[in-house]
Design an enzyme around this catalytic site. Structure first.
Site, PDB file in Angstrom:
ATOM      1  N   LYS A  44      12.300  -3.613   2.363  1.00 28.84           N
ATOM      2  CA  LYS A  44      11.713  -2.301   2.040  1.00 28.84           C
ATOM      3  C   LYS A  44      12.875  -1.385   1.665  1.00 28.84           C
ATOM      4  O   LYS A  44      14.021  -1.637   2.028  1.00 28.84           O
ATOM      5  CB  LYS A  44      10.922  -1.780   3.252  1.00 28.84           C
ATOM      6  CG  LYS A  44      10.551  -0.296   3.183  1.00 28.84           C
ATOM      7  CD  LYS A  44       9.050  -0.054   3.058  1.00 28.84           C
ATOM      8  CE  LYS A  44       8.698   1.431   2.878  1.00 28.84           C
ATOM      9  NZ  LYS A  44       8.333   1.810   1.519  1.00 28.84           N
ATOM     10  N   GLY A  71       5.945   7.088   1.900  1.00 29.14           N
ATOM     11  CA  GLY A  71       6.991   8.112   1.897  1.00 29.14           C
ATOM     12  C   GLY A  71       8.326   7.651   2.444  1.00 29.14           C
ATOM     13  O   GLY A  71       9.034   8.438   3.065  1.00 29.14           O
ATOM     14  N   ASN A 126      15.848   1.212  -6.403  1.00 32.50           N
ATOM     15  CA  ASN A 126      14.537   1.848  -6.581  1.00 32.50           C
ATOM     16  C   ASN A 126      14.783   3.214  -7.212  1.00 32.50           C
ATOM     17  O   ASN A 126      15.279   4.121  -6.549  1.00 32.50           O
ATOM     18  CB  ASN A 126      13.845   1.977  -5.221  1.00 32.50           C
ATOM     19  CG  ASN A 126      12.422   2.460  -5.344  1.00 32.50           C
ATOM     20  OD1 ASN A 126      12.024   2.954  -6.404  1.00 32.50           O
ATOM     21  ND2 ASN A 126      11.649   2.347  -4.289  1.00 32.50           N
ATOM     22  N   CYS A 129      12.515   8.042  -7.836  1.00 35.01           N
ATOM     23  CA  CYS A 129      12.891   9.146  -6.960  1.00 35.01           C
ATOM     24  C   CYS A 129      13.424  10.285  -7.819  1.00 35.01           C
ATOM     25  O   CYS A 129      14.179  10.043  -8.767  1.00 35.01           O
ATOM     26  CB  CYS A 129      13.996   8.642  -6.030  1.00 35.01           C
ATOM     27  SG  CYS A 129      14.560   9.869  -4.856  1.00 35.01           S
ATOM     28  N   LYS A 163      14.562  -1.418 -10.434  1.00 30.15           N
ATOM     29  CA  LYS A 163      13.098  -1.448 -10.277  1.00 30.15           C
ATOM     30  C   LYS A 163      12.488  -0.287 -11.057  1.00 30.15           C
ATOM     31  O   LYS A 163      12.646   0.885 -10.693  1.00 30.15           O
ATOM     32  CB  LYS A 163      12.750  -1.327  -8.784  1.00 30.15           C
ATOM     33  CG  LYS A 163      11.266  -1.245  -8.461  1.00 30.15           C
ATOM     34  CD  LYS A 163      10.674  -2.594  -8.221  1.00 30.15           C
ATOM     35  CE  LYS A 163       9.237  -2.573  -7.775  1.00 30.15           C
ATOM     36  NZ  LYS A 163       9.077  -2.883  -6.359  1.00 30.15           N
ATOM     37  N   GLY A 216      -2.123  -3.540  -6.327  1.00 28.34           N
ATOM     38  CA  GLY A 216      -3.204  -4.515  -6.251  1.00 28.34           C
ATOM     39  C   GLY A 216      -3.798  -4.823  -7.619  1.00 28.34           C
ATOM     40  O   GLY A 216      -3.235  -4.450  -8.652  1.00 28.34           O
ATOM     41  N   THR A 265       0.611  -6.548  -2.679  1.00 31.73           N
ATOM     42  CA  THR A 265      -0.572  -6.162  -1.908  1.00 31.73           C
ATOM     43  C   THR A 265      -1.327  -7.375  -1.350  1.00 31.73           C
ATOM     44  O   THR A 265      -1.895  -7.305  -0.256  1.00 31.73           O
ATOM     45  CB  THR A 265      -1.477  -5.287  -2.805  1.00 31.73           C
ATOM     46  OG1 THR A 265      -0.675  -4.188  -3.255  1.00 31.73           O
ATOM     47  CG2 THR A 265      -2.679  -4.746  -2.063  1.00 31.73           C
TER      48      THR A 265
HETATM   49  O1  RRO Z   1       7.533   4.317   0.595  1.00 32.60           O
HETATM   50  C1  RRO Z   1       6.694   4.508  -0.320  1.00 32.60           C
HETATM   51  O2  RRO Z   1       5.755   5.320  -0.203  1.00 32.60           O
HETATM   52  C2  RRO Z   1       6.730   3.755  -1.589  1.00 32.60           C
HETATM   53  C3  RRO Z   1       7.889   3.482  -2.303  1.00 32.60           C
HETATM   54 BR1  RRO Z   1       9.586   3.948  -1.710  1.00 32.60          BR
HETATM   55  C4  RRO Z   1       7.796   2.805  -3.548  1.00 32.60           C
HETATM   56  O3  RRO Z   1       8.783   2.542  -4.253  1.00 32.60           O
HETATM   57  N1  RRO Z   1       6.558   2.462  -3.989  1.00 32.60           N
HETATM   58  C5  RRO Z   1       5.461   2.728  -3.285  1.00 32.60           C
HETATM   59  O4  RRO Z   1       4.361   2.388  -3.738  1.00 32.60           O
HETATM   60  N2  RRO Z   1       5.534   3.373  -2.084  1.00 32.60           N
END
Ligand code: RRO
Length: 298
Positions: A44, A71, A126, A129, A163, A216, A265
Site C-alpha cells: 500500500k 485517504g 503513486n 497527489c 502509477k 472493480g 478489488t
Molecule cells: O488511500 C487511498 O484512498 C487511495 C489511494 Br493512495 C490510491 O492511490 N487510490 C485509491 O483508490 N485510494
C-alpha cells in the site's frame, strides 16, 4: 518473465492497497508463503510521515465495483522500514514498494531510503497527489510528472514504475513524459474519481472524504482503452489493471498492451483470486498456443 528488470514467475500481481500481506500472513500462516497468489507483492502507498487517513465511511459498494475514500492511512516511512519491511521480505516473491509525496523533496527522501534496501526490488511512484506548491495533481500533468522524475531518478538504480491516474486529460501524454524522464515502467489505471450520495440524508455525501476512487468491473473498459493508448505512445513495459476478475480479463489487458496484470478489488471477495486468475490465464494461453504458456495448478 522479466518486467522492467525484475524476474517474475508469472504475470499476475496485486494492485497496490488491495491485499494486506501482513494480515494475510497472520490469517493463513505458512500456507500463504507456500501458495502466494501473486508473482510480486506491491505494498500500500507509504508516505514520509504517518497519516490517519479519511474519516469513515470509507467505502461504498456499487453495482459494478466499489468506491474507496481511504485517504492514505499508513505508518510512515520509518515505521514501515522497521516494522513492515522485515515481514514483507519473508514473502516468496519480489517486493515493490509504492510511495507518494506532496513535494518532489518528499518523494526524493522516500526513493533514496527505500532505494538502498536489498529487500525491495522496485518502487512504484503513486503520482495521484496534488503538488502542495503548484496545486496541480502531479500525475495529471506531463510537466509535473517530468519534474518529479528529474528530482528522484538519480536517487536509486532500482526500477521506477510510475502509477498513472485516469483522472486527467491524457494518461498517454503523462506516460510519455515519465518515460522520457527515466521511468522504467508505467502502471495503470488507478481509481477513477466518483461519489455516492447518502441514502438517508438528502444532499449529503456518503463518504467521509466526500469523493473517492471507483474500482472493480466498472473500470475494466476504461483500463483497456487507456492501456492501449499508452502502449501506442511508450516503449517501457506496462503494468495494467482495472476490474480484472478472470483469466479472460487478464488476457484482454495483455492483448491491449500490458506486460503484467494487476488484480485489485477482486481480492477483497477472494484473497486467493490472484492464483485462480493466473491459472485461468495459463489455461487460456495453453489452449491458444501462446508461446511459453505453462499451466500451473491454482
Ligand atoms: O488511500 C487511498 O484512498 C487511495 C489511494 Br493512495 C490510491 O492511490 N487510490 C485509491 O483508490 N485510494
Amino acid at each position: 518473465m522479466n518486467f522492467a528488470g525484475i524476474e517474475l514467475a508469472g504475470r499476475i500481481v496485486n494492485a497496490s492497497g488491495t491485499f494486506d500481506a501482513i494480515a494475510a500472513q497472520k490469517a493463513f500462516g505458512d500456507a500463504l508463503r507456500e501458495r502466494f497468489p501473486f508473482a510480486a507483492f506491491v505494498s500500500k502507498t507509504v508516505t514520509l510521515a504517518p497519516r490517519e487517513g479519511n474519516p469513515p465511511p470509507r467505502l461504498w459498494e456499487l453495482g459494478a465495483g466499489l468506491i474507496n475514500s481511504i485517504g492514505l492511512p499508513n505508518k510512515g516511512m520509518e515505521a514501515f522500514l522497521s516494522e513492515d519491511l522485515p515481514r514483507l521480505a519473508e514473502l516468496p516473491v519480489p517486493l515493490i514498494v509504492n510511495v507518494m509525496g506532496s513535494t518532489a523533496g518528499e518523494v526524493e527522501r522516500l526513493v533514496a531510503a527505500f532505494g538502498e534496501r536489498d529487500e525491495i526490488a522496485a518502487l512504484e511512484l503513486n503520482v495521484s497527489c496534488p503538488n502542495v506548491r503548484t496545486g496541480l495533481l502531479i500525475g495529471a500533468d506531463p510537466g509535473e510528472t517530468a519534474a518529479l522524475l528529474d528530482a528522484v531518478r538519480s536517487r536509486t538504480a532500482k526500477p521506477l514504475i510510475v502509477k498513472l491516474t485516469p483522472n486527467c486529460a491524457s494518461p498517454a501524454a503523462v506516460a510519455a513524459a515519465a518515460e522520457q524522464h527515466g521511468a522504467d515502467a508505467v502502471s495503470l489505471v488507478n481509481t477513477l474519481r466518483g461519489m455516492a450520495m447518502h441514502p438517508q440524508r438528502p444532499r449529503e455525501r456518503w463518504l467521509g472524504g466526500g469523493t473517492g476512487g471507483v474500482s472493480g468491473p466498472a473500470l475494466r473498459a476504461i483500463a483497456l482503452a487507456q492501456v492501449r493508448e499508452v502502449r501506442e505512445r511508450v516503449r517501457v513495459p506496462i503494468f495494467g489493471m482495472g476490474g480484472v476478475q478472470s483469466g479472460r480479463h487478464a488476457r484482454d489487458l495483455l492483448d491491449a498492451g500490458a506486460d503484467l496484470v494487476g488484480v485489485g478489488t477482486e481480492s477483497f471477495r477472494d484473497p486467493m483470486a490472484g492464483a485462480r486468475i493466473a491459472a485461468e490465464l495459463a489455461r487460456i494461453d495453453a489452449n491458444s498456443g501462446v508461446a511459453g504458456a505453462t499451466v500451473q495448478s491454482a
